[in-house]
Scaffold this active site. Structure first.
Site: not given
Length: 303
Positions: A88, A102, A259, A263
């Site tokens: 990502s 993105h 998560g 990040s």
């Protein structure tokens, strides 16, 4: 498949960060290797305060373990194990004439109690968020996306372009986050596409990313801009933040699966403004951008 795709995104991360460092000419990516307590981990790379890039992250992760209860309800499954990996990235340039970009390419598996795969799919895409609209840049980005799609299925571009316009949409603002690109999810084996076919497609799109974005950066990074241009950029960045915190499924998944928060939130830009009821001047370049965000454009003519 999971090992093959994780190796691919490791290599792609290296390619992308090397090229972006070369483009910037000053800043380099700081690398952070992290582990997830429940299983897996990742490699976060962040660039800040460069000549070209004010902030950006290009992250990979591979996580596994028991699927949390909240995500079981989301996927409508019981107690299962899962594996998820992906790359990502979000890049926020300094110059308002250079668009934010993105991209994400990911793979997911779920297993029964014996460890057998009960579901698997690919997802991902790439999209562009300009602050000032240069139509030739929008056309270039979409042409690269279409070329990648056409190598695998002539229907993919229009299908995934439409999904991108639909997904990256701030419904509470009645406007798109940007000018779109591609968005695909739950790409599973079928009569038409095997998982190997999907792997080939997703990696084709991933390999096209630098071709789609780098020429735009090279063309716009030296353009002059004013403080008013910068203020508009920061106001529009606010809309970007709103989408990522209110609507984005990736942010939700990261938070729900414990998560790594640094990040997950690396997509947020360093300088943002929220100005009460801000309206651009009639006939301005800023208003021109908003018109496109409210009514998606077909940048590439289909055959």
């Amino acid at each position: 498949m999971k090992d093959k795709f994780y190796q691919y995104i490791q290599n792609l991360q290296n390619q992308i960060t090397s090229k972006l460092e070369e483009l910037d000419g000053k800043a380099t990516f700081q690398e952070d290797i992290w582990k997830r307590l429940e299983g897996g981990g990742g490699r976060t790379r962040v660039i800040e305060n460069g000549n070209v890039f004010e902030k950006g992250g290009v992250n990979i992760s591979g996580v596994h373990g028991k699927l949390p209860k909240s995500m079981q309800a989301y996927f409508n499954v019981g107690d299962v194990d899962f594996f998820a990996c992906g790359l990502s990235l979000v890049i926020h340039p300094k110059n308002p004439m250079v668009p934010t970009v993105h991209a994400n390419w990911r793979y997911f598996e779920m297993y029964d109690e014996d460890g057998a795969i009960i579901d698997q799919w690919f997802g991902g895409g790439q999209d562009l968020t300009p602050y000032y609209l240069f139509e030739e840049d929008a056309k270039h980005f979409h042409e690269v996306c279409k070329t990648a799609c056409d190598k695998h299925n002539p229907e993919f571009y229009l299908k995934y372009k439409a999904r991108c316009d639909e997904y990256f949409y701030n419904a509470h603002r009645n406007e798109g986050r940007g000018i779109g690109g591609l968005f695909f999810d739950y790409c599973k084996a079928s009569d038409d596409m095997t998982m190997e076919n999907w792997y080939d497609f997703v990696t084709e799109v991933g390999d096209s990313f630098l071709d789609a974005y780098v020429p735009i950066v090279e063309k716009r990074k030296e353009l002059l801009y004013t403080e008013a241009n910068r203020t508009w950029q920061e106001i529009r960045r606010g809309r970007y933040v709103e989408f990522n915190l209110v609507h984005d499924k990736g942010t939700l998944f990261g938070l729900k699966t414990n998560g790594r928060i640094e990040s997950i939130l690396m997509s947020l830009p360093p300088h943002v403004q929220w100005v009460y009821d801000h309206q651009p001047e009639a006939g301005s370049e800023e208003e021109k951008l908003l018109a496109v965000l409210k009514n998606p454009v077909d940048w590439v003519k289909a055959p």
